[in-house]
Design a protein around this motif. Sequence first.
Motif, PDB file in Angstrom:
ATOM      1  N   LYS A  31       1.790 -18.623   0.914  1.00  0.00           N
ATOM      2  CA  LYS A  31       2.959 -17.999   1.544  1.00  0.00           C
ATOM      3  C   LYS A  31       3.781 -17.135   0.604  1.00  0.00           C
ATOM      4  O   LYS A  31       4.303 -16.109   1.005  1.00  0.00           O
ATOM      5  CB  LYS A  31       3.877 -19.076   2.147  1.00  0.00           C
ATOM      6  CG  LYS A  31       3.199 -19.998   3.141  1.00  0.00           C
ATOM      7  CD  LYS A  31       2.706 -19.244   4.342  1.00  0.00           C
ATOM      8  CE  LYS A  31       2.056 -20.203   5.332  1.00  0.00           C
ATOM      9  NZ  LYS A  31       1.017 -19.587   6.097  1.00  0.00           N
ATOM     10  N   LYS A  32       3.947 -17.567  -0.674  1.00  0.00           N
ATOM     11  CA  LYS A  32       4.883 -16.887  -1.573  1.00  0.00           C
ATOM     12  C   LYS A  32       4.261 -16.536  -2.917  1.00  0.00           C
ATOM     13  O   LYS A  32       3.384 -17.235  -3.403  1.00  0.00           O
ATOM     14  CB  LYS A  32       6.107 -17.770  -1.840  1.00  0.00           C
ATOM     15  CG  LYS A  32       6.997 -17.981  -0.645  1.00  0.00           C
ATOM     16  CD  LYS A  32       8.217 -18.785  -1.032  1.00  0.00           C
ATOM     17  CE  LYS A  32       9.141 -18.936   0.157  1.00  0.00           C
ATOM     18  NZ  LYS A  32      10.372 -19.609  -0.206  1.00  0.00           N
ATOM     19  N   ALA A  39       7.931 -13.861  -0.029  1.00  0.00           N
ATOM     20  CA  ALA A  39       6.761 -14.073   0.811  1.00  0.00           C
ATOM     21  C   ALA A  39       5.773 -12.925   0.652  1.00  0.00           C
ATOM     22  O   ALA A  39       6.158 -11.789   0.364  1.00  0.00           O
ATOM     23  CB  ALA A  39       7.184 -14.184   2.270  1.00  0.00           C
TER      24      ALA A  39
END
Length: 127
Positions: A31-32, A39
């Motif tokens: 996600k990040k 993100a």
Amino acid sequence: MFSTDTLGVSLWHSGMSPNQYEIIVLPAAVKKCYGCGNAFVSKFRKSPHNLIVKHLDWRISGKSPQGNLTYSADFCNTYYHPSRAHVQRKNPIFTGLVYISAELYSSLNKAECSVVDSFDLNVIRNI
């Protein structure tokens, strides 16, 4: 493997990891960016921009009651936007050297090769 500062506090940065940085296709579960904390936006979810930097590293997991950083017990995958500046946030001595597997490189289309060539990184093909 940790060094210590003059107060005896353990210090770590990604440059101390024995593992190499590599270009991979962004996994769906990631996600990040570990470097900037932002993100991976939709642009990074599809070709030709879905290539990112992966590194096996000790991750910062929090702070001790004394305020010192604490780290994961084992090496974990960390993922970065393909930018030297993002990696340097965690590894101040990062030279820009990253590897791409021969298998992945040979599977890239022309647009993906152009994106890799545009990175401000020194990309080396593993044979």
